[in-house]
Motif scaffolding. Structure first.
Motif, PDB file in Angstrom:
ATOM      1  N   GLY A 186      19.024  49.204  48.888  1.00 25.85           N
ATOM      2  CA  GLY A 186      20.420  49.384  49.252  1.00 25.85           C
ATOM      3  C   GLY A 186      21.377  48.685  48.307  1.00 25.85           C
ATOM      4  N   LEU A 187      22.412  48.096  48.856  1.00 27.26           N
ATOM      5  CA  LEU A 187      23.426  47.426  48.038  1.00 27.26           C
ATOM      6  C   LEU A 187      22.899  46.171  47.357  1.00 27.26           C
ATOM      7  N   GLU A 188      21.766  45.669  47.818  1.00 27.12           N
ATOM      8  CA  GLU A 188      21.194  44.473  47.196  1.00 27.12           C
ATOM      9  C   GLU A 188      20.174  44.811  46.109  1.00 27.12           C
ATOM     10  N   SER A 189      19.970  46.081  45.828  1.00 29.43           N
ATOM     11  CA  SER A 189      19.066  46.460  44.739  1.00 29.43           C
ATOM     12  C   SER A 189      19.682  46.061  43.406  1.00 29.43           C
ATOM     13  N   PRO A 190      18.877  45.757  42.386  1.00 32.23           N
ATOM     14  CA  PRO A 190      19.413  45.323  41.088  1.00 32.23           C
ATOM     15  C   PRO A 190      20.431  46.293  40.494  1.00 32.23           C
ATOM     16  N   LYS A 191      20.151  47.591  40.609  1.00 36.58           N
ATOM     17  CA  LYS A 191      21.074  48.587  40.050  1.00 36.58           C
ATOM     18  C   LYS A 191      22.434  48.529  40.719  1.00 36.58           C
ATOM     19  N   LEU A 192      22.444  48.486  42.044  1.00 37.74           N
ATOM     20  CA  LEU A 192      23.713  48.492  42.756  1.00 37.74           C
ATOM     21  C   LEU A 192      24.419  47.145  42.680  1.00 37.74           C
ATOM     22  N   ARG A 193      23.675  46.070  42.515  1.00 36.00           N
ATOM     23  CA  ARG A 193      24.332  44.773  42.310  1.00 36.00           C
ATOM     24  C   ARG A 193      25.117  44.782  41.004  1.00 36.00           C
ATOM     25  N   LYS A 194      24.547  45.407  39.974  1.00 36.35           N
ATOM     26  CA  LYS A 194      25.280  45.526  38.701  1.00 36.35           C
ATOM     27  C   LYS A 194      26.534  46.377  38.870  1.00 36.35           C
ATOM     28  N   LEU A 195      26.400  47.477  39.608  1.00 35.96           N
ATOM     29  CA  LEU A 195      27.557  48.343  39.833  1.00 35.96           C
ATOM     30  C   LEU A 195      28.619  47.635  40.669  1.00 35.96           C
ATOM     31  N   ARG A 196      28.185  46.837  41.629  1.00 36.89           N
ATOM     32  CA  ARG A 196      29.156  46.102  42.454  1.00 36.89           C
ATOM     33  C   ARG A 196      29.925  45.083  41.630  1.00 36.89           C
ATOM     34  N   ILE A 197      29.225  44.421  40.699  1.00 37.05           N
ATOM     35  CA  ILE A 197      29.903  43.469  39.810  1.00 37.05           C
ATOM     36  C   ILE A 197      30.912  44.203  38.922  1.00 37.05           C
ATOM     37  N   LYS A 198      30.512  45.368  38.415  1.00 34.43           N
ATOM     38  CA  LYS A 198      31.434  46.147  37.584  1.00 34.43           C
ATOM     39  C   LYS A 198      32.663  46.564  38.381  1.00 34.43           C
ATOM     40  N   GLU A 199      32.444  46.945  39.651  1.00 40.85           N
ATOM     41  CA  GLU A 199      33.581  47.328  40.495  1.00 40.85           C
ATOM     42  C   GLU A 199      34.547  46.160  40.661  1.00 40.85           C
ATOM     43  N   ILE A 200      34.014  44.974  40.919  1.00 44.26           N
ATOM     44  CA  ILE A 200      34.860  43.798  41.106  1.00 44.26           C
ATOM     45  C   ILE A 200      35.648  43.495  39.835  1.00 44.26           C
ATOM     46  N   LYS A 201      34.979  43.561  38.680  1.00 43.09           N
ATOM     47  CA  LYS A 201      35.664  43.266  37.421  1.00 43.09           C
ATOM     48  C   LYS A 201      36.738  44.298  37.108  1.00 43.09           C
ATOM     49  N   ASN A 202      36.418  45.577  37.312  1.00 42.00           N
ATOM     50  CA  ASN A 202      37.419  46.619  37.086  1.00 42.00           C
ATOM     51  C   ASN A 202      38.579  46.491  38.063  1.00 42.00           C
ATOM     52  N   GLY A 203      38.276  46.087  39.292  1.00 40.83           N
ATOM     53  CA  GLY A 203      39.327  45.869  40.274  1.00 40.83           C
ATOM     54  C   GLY A 203      40.252  44.735  39.870  1.00 40.83           C
ATOM     55  N   ARG A 204      39.679  43.654  39.354  1.00 42.53           N
ATOM     56  CA  ARG A 204      40.509  42.528  38.894  1.00 42.53           C
ATOM     57  C   ARG A 204      41.421  42.952  37.748  1.00 42.53           C
ATOM     58  N   LEU A 205      40.873  43.705  36.816  1.00 42.18           N
ATOM     59  CA  LEU A 205      41.678  44.191  35.693  1.00 42.18           C
ATOM     60  C   LEU A 205      42.772  45.131  36.185  1.00 42.18           C
ATOM     61  N   ALA A 206      42.436  46.001  37.147  1.00 41.84           N
ATOM     62  CA  ALA A 206      43.427  46.951  37.672  1.00 41.84           C
ATOM     63  C   ALA A 206      44.545  46.221  38.402  1.00 41.84           C
ATOM     64  N   MET A 207      44.224  45.154  39.122  1.00 36.81           N
ATOM     65  CA  MET A 207      45.273  44.393  39.815  1.00 36.81           C
ATOM     66  C   MET A 207      46.248  43.780  38.821  1.00 36.81           C
ATOM     67  N   LEU A 208      45.727  43.258  37.715  1.00 38.24           N
ATOM     68  CA  LEU A 208      46.611  42.718  36.671  1.00 38.24           C
ATOM     69  C   LEU A 208      47.431  43.829  36.034  1.00 38.24           C
ATOM     70  N   ALA A 209      46.793  44.975  35.780  1.00 38.01           N
ATOM     71  CA  ALA A 209      47.478  46.080  35.109  1.00 38.01           C
ATOM     72  C   ALA A 209      48.614  46.637  35.957  1.00 38.01           C
ATOM     73  N   ILE A 210      48.351  46.936  37.231  1.00 33.44           N
ATOM     74  CA  ILE A 210      49.384  47.545  38.065  1.00 33.44           C
ATOM     75  C   ILE A 210      50.511  46.550  38.326  1.00 33.44           C
ATOM     76  N   ALA A 211      50.189  45.269  38.415  1.00 29.54           N
ATOM     77  CA  ALA A 211      51.238  44.260  38.591  1.00 29.54           C
ATOM     78  C   ALA A 211      52.138  44.217  37.356  1.00 29.54           C
ATOM     79  N   GLY A 212      51.525  44.276  36.173  1.00 25.99           N
ATOM     80  CA  GLY A 212      52.310  44.266  34.935  1.00 25.99           C
ATOM     81  C   GLY A 212      53.160  45.511  34.772  1.00 25.99           C
ATOM     82  N   TRP A 213      52.577  46.677  35.070  1.00 26.51           N
ATOM     83  CA  TRP A 213      53.331  47.926  34.933  1.00 26.51           C
ATOM     84  C   TRP A 213      54.497  47.981  35.909  1.00 26.51           C
ATOM     85  N   ALA A 214      54.238  47.605  37.153  1.00 28.15           N
ATOM     86  CA  ALA A 214      55.302  47.638  38.162  1.00 28.15           C
ATOM     87  C   ALA A 214      56.412  46.652  37.797  1.00 28.15           C
ATOM     88  N   ALA A 215      56.037  45.479  37.313  1.00 28.69           N
ATOM     89  CA  ALA A 215      57.054  44.501  36.901  1.00 28.69           C
ATOM     90  C   ALA A 215      57.855  45.009  35.716  1.00 28.69           C
TER      91      ALA A 215
END
Length: 221
Positions: A186-215
């Motif tokens: 499931g979500l704890e499998s090595p493959k999905l753990r990597k994908l979950r980390i990528k999601e978190i990192k992309n989410g962090r970048l997107a939060m910075l991006a949308i905040a900058g664009w809106a500002a």
């Protein structure tokens, strides 16, 4: 005098032991935070000082709450950046196969669909807004209430599935129509753990991006 000396001795003894106990508790908490899923090499495999400070005197479950909050905000920000770019680049999709003027493929028409007949706002007006923030500003109050109501339903559903159903990792709200998580481990499998980390990192970048664009759109200069 003997009573005073005894009290002083007891106070000194308590003071000697208390810092060590507090220090051990803080050390265990810091170790738990640093080992939490989502703490990555970008911050030296340690929680940021601000994050550690926020969790310093937190209750049980606070770490999972913050993890859920970060993932949800990251997902929303990723959707927001895609929508922002589409609006900025003039890319719009047909509206329910509506009449001419209801989308950017044929923006000029007297038969455009109205977003609000009382305020005279059409979907073409939204599509032709100068900036994405201008498009948001055109949405009538009733439309914003509908958005908030829909968001509230999603939030209530996510809360129920995350906190009232045991065994879910942060970010797992039981919605997987394509079956990506239906693998061994499931979500704890090595493959999905990597994908979950990528999601978190992309989410962090997107939060910075949308905040900058809106500002950038909201603040002149």
């Amino acid at each position: 005098m003997k009573v005073f000396a005894s009290i002083l001795a007891l106070a000194t003894t308590a003071a000697a032991f208390a810092p060590n106990s507090v220090h051990r508790s803080e050390t265990r908490l810091a170790a738990a935070i640093d080992e939490a899923f989502g703490v990555t090499v970008e911050t030296g495999n340690k929680c940021t000082p601000l994050g550690a400070r926020l969790l310093e005197d937190s209750q049980d479950g606070a770490l999972e709450w913050f993890q859920n909050a970060e993932i949800k905000h990251g997902r929303i920000a990723m959707l927001a950046t895609v929508g922002y770019m589409n609006q900025k680049f003039g890319v719009h999709f047909p509206l329910y196969l509506g009449p001419t003027g209801s989308n950017s493929f044929s923006p000029g028409s007297d038969d455009a669909w109205f977003l609000s007949t009382t305020e005279g706002i059409t979907f073409t007006d939204i599509a032709n807004a100068a900036t994405p923030m201008d498009a948001v500003a055109m949405i009538p109050g009733a439309g914003l209430l509908q958005i908030l109501f829909a968001a509230g339903i999603f939030e209530a559903t996510a809360y129920n599935r995350q906190y009232n159903q045991e065994g879910r990792v942060p970010g797992d709200y039981g919605y997987d129509p394509l079956g990506f998580t239906k693998v061994e481990g499931g979500l704890e499998s090595p493959k999905l753990r990597k994908l979950r980390i990528k999601e978190i990192k992309n989410g962090r970048l997107a939060m910075l991006a949308i905040a900058g664009w809106a500002a950038s759109d909201a603040i002149p200069g």
